[in-house]
Design a protein around this motif. Structure first.
Motif, PDB file in Angstrom:
ATOM      1  N   PHE A  40      32.163  39.543  47.601  1.00  0.00           N
ATOM      2  CA  PHE A  40      33.446  39.854  48.155  1.00  0.00           C
ATOM      3  C   PHE A  40      33.330  40.699  49.600  1.00  0.00           C
ATOM      4  CE2 PHE A  40      34.273  38.281  43.788  1.00  0.00           C
ATOM      5  CZ  PHE A  40      35.161  36.911  44.220  1.00  0.00           C
ATOM      6  N   TYR A  59      31.252  40.358  51.458  1.00  0.00           N
ATOM      7  CA  TYR A  59      30.763  39.604  52.886  1.00  0.00           C
ATOM      8  C   TYR A  59      32.080  38.561  53.121  1.00  0.00           C
ATOM      9  CZ  TYR A  59      27.789  36.725  55.576  1.00  0.00           C
ATOM     10  OH  TYR A  59      27.210  36.045  56.595  1.00  0.00           O
ATOM     11  N   ILE A  60      32.265  37.670  52.123  1.00  0.00           N
ATOM     12  CA  ILE A  60      33.199  36.582  52.490  1.00  0.00           C
ATOM     13  C   ILE A  60      34.434  36.615  51.543  1.00  0.00           C
ATOM     14  CG2 ILE A  60      31.462  35.149  53.454  1.00  0.00           C
ATOM     15  CD1 ILE A  60      31.071  33.793  50.990  1.00  0.00           C
ATOM     16  N   ASP A  61      35.044  37.726  51.281  1.00  0.00           N
ATOM     17  CA  ASP A  61      36.213  37.685  50.530  1.00  0.00           C
ATOM     18  C   ASP A  61      36.498  36.518  49.593  1.00  0.00           C
ATOM     19  OD1 ASP A  61      37.721  35.994  52.321  1.00  0.00           O
ATOM     20  OD2 ASP A  61      38.737  37.731  53.171  1.00  0.00           O
TER      21      ASP A  61
END
Lengths: 284, 296
Positions: A38, A40-42
């Protein structure tokens, strides 16, 4: 966020190129695990967690005056889950890379063996498109493993649904992403269940086929009871109901499997489709 | 008492009654009545707002923001309007958003900070942060919050707008992921947030109306809308932004193409959590600036 073992990181790293068409890899890769993704790319991290991913290796490529290109290289741990996460988003054109691929809007995605790969250009140009495809070819060639698709796919009738547009998944969150059934997990899906969802068209209307395999028949019985109680308390016969849009839903249990047809244009068609699937199971 | 399950059939039952049928169906779960209040939202647009992508024009942005806040609060000048929002004694957190592809950005952050200072708050009692809000002394002690972020579709919640912007106030974000982030509004009742938000600003300069891939982003699916939405009710602001994004999707794809994940957290913020209003007939939308391709 380097949380994975040095050995695994090194192995993944060796599968990625360091330079393609003038784009050079940054000195340092980044890796993420299911706890740190999360960062990095939620929210989209939930998708990869839903498919039991083990590690994500990120390599960014730079070329002066050109948009960056990023490779997100996911070790999914199994080819089933690599295939499954690939089927999460099937929009785009087949690019002929790996064991299945899509290309759209500056994004190339493909799966091969236990790996799912996404290669993304921060801006889509003719040059970046060529570099993306070359990078994809390079990564796919470096992966030696060839994986198998989940056998559950074969249960869906290929003459009725487009098997290239079938979604494979485990849990309730992904089911609802593709086809909302209920806010609660009334099918009792979890990381041990396997499910395939396909779409067909009959008399101009889209219908949905869903097949779920449970770890054992007892769990399938519980799930069938949970579903029918919540979804079809007004069933006109066991597992069959006409819904408010005048379409039909049919549910049937067979050993450790639950089979569903949603949005059928008639109860006769729903039963024909069910028989079709049951025959295929019998022939497995 | 057994928990009521909302199924697809609940949506089908009310599908023909209203475009916001989802909200009504979801409200079945809470049993709460809809709030009778009407919320004001201001949409301001200026064709000169952007110099280039992610590069807004500072003076134009300042004017847009000033015009919007003055209209929102029926004030005659910008400083008067901000003094209606902020007391000199306030400790102010400006909750920004640093998403790599479309961040709030320094120009907009500084436009807001300038006006907070004009309202009498000294620099050392103002902080601007996104992922650092839990570590920030100012945010920990904040008496007032200004919530500002760009609008975008979101892979898991349907839409990333004002309501979702407070997710970094929680210690473990995945706790809010179930049912496609249905209960994001709960965050707004946490002690560090509850009752502190004075203004919500949803940036619509070049929103993302469709997402792809792990990063849910492609420039192909952004467009220059040159707008900013401002309101005190975050639900009304988000619901208005959602209507614009849906209209853009309709226009771009040439057909009705709902968000892959419905942004139900916006409607549930109204019907389940009573945080604000989501239905258009309960929102007073005031439009400033040019009207071409306004989509709403």
């Amino acid at each position: 966020m380097d949380n994975c073992s040095h050995k695994e990181k090194k192995d993944l790293s060796s599968l990625l190129p360091t330079e393609i068409k003038g784009w050079k890899a940054e000195e340092k890769d980044h890796s993420y695990d299911p706890q740190t993704i999360f960062n990095y790319i939620d929210g989209a991290g939930e998708v990869y967690r839903s498919y039991n991913f083990r590690e994500l290796l990120v390599r960014r490529f730079k070329r002066e005056g050109k948009p960056d290109i990023v490779i997100d290289f996911f070790n999914m741990g199994s080819s089933k889950d690599a295939f499954g996460v690939f089927t999460h988003d099937l929009e785009g054109e087949e690019a002929g890379i790996g064991q299945g691929s899509t290309y759209k809007g500056g994004l190339l995605s493909f799966w091969k063996g236990p790996y799912f790969v996404s290669i993304y250009a921060e801006e889509e140009t003719e040059e970046t498109n060529k570099a993306l495809l070359d990078m994809g070819e390079a990564v796919a060639s470096a992966i030696q493993e060839v994986g198998e698709k989940p056998d559950l796919i074969a249960i869906l009738p290929g003459e009725e649904v487009d098997v290239n547009k079938v979604h494979y998944f485990h849990n309730h969150m992904i089911l609802n992403y593709h086809f909302f059934i209920a806010d609660e997990n009334i099918l009792l899906l979890d990381q041990q269940t396997e499910a395939v969802l396909g779409r067909g068209v009959h008399q101009g209307k889209e219908y949905i086929l869903l097949v779920v395999r449970y770890p054992e028949a007892g769990k399938a019985i519980q799930a069938y009871e949970s579903f029918t109680e919540a979804y079809m308390p007004d069933a006109i016969e066991p597992g069959l109901v006409q819904t408010e849009d005048r379409l039909w839903t049919l549910a049937k249990m067979k050993d450790d499997l639950l089979i569903f047809i949603f949005n059928a244009s008639s109860n006769i068609f729903a039963k024909e489709m069910l028989k079709n699937i049951e025959d295929r199971i019998g022939n497995e | 008492m057994k928990k009521k399950v909302i199924t697809r059939r609940d949506f089908l039952r009310v599908a023909a009654t209203t475009p916001f049928a989802g909200a009504i169906a979801l409200s079945l779960k809470s049993g709460e009545k809809l709030s009778p209040n009407k919320a004001r939202v201001v949409l301001v647009r200026d064709k000169k707002a952007l110099i280039s992508f992610n590069n807004p024009h500072p003076e134009v942005i300042q004017k847009m923001l000033d015009d919007a806040v003055m209209t929102l609060l029926d004030a005659k000048d910008p400083i008067e309007s901000w003094k209606k929002l902020i007391e000199p004694s306030d400790i102010v957190g400006i909750k920004s958003n640093v998403w790599h592809y479309i961040p709030t950005g320094r120009v907009i952050e500084q436009s807001i900070k300038r006006r907070v200072m004009d309202a009498g708050v000294p620099d050392d009692r103002i902080d601007i942060s996104d992922r650092g809000v839990r570590r920030s002394r100012v945010f920990q002690e904040a008496t007032a919050l200004i919530n500002v972020r760009p609008a975008r579709t979101h892979h898991w919640s349907g839409l990333g707008t004002c309501l979702k912007n407070y997710v970094t106030f929680v210690s473990y974000i995945p706790n809010y992921h179930p049912d496609s982030c249905a209960d994001l509004a709960k965050i707004w009742y946490l002690p560090q947030v509850k009752g502190k938000t004075r203004l919500n600003i949803l940036i619509m300069l070049h929103p993302l109306f469709h997402g792809i891939g792990p990063h849910h982003f492609s420039r192909k699916y952004t467009w220059e809308y040159n707008g900013i939405l401002v309101g005190q009710d975050p639900v009304a602001v988000d619901a208005t932004g959602l209507r614009i994004l849906q209209a853009k999707r309709r226009e771009f794809f040439g057909r009705e193409r709902p968000l892959q994940v419905p942004a139900k957290h916006i409607f549930l913020a109204d019907t389940r959590h009573g945080l604000g209003v989501s239905e258009p007939n309960r929102i007073e939308l005031i439009k400033l600036g040019y009207k071409d391709e306004i989509l709403i």
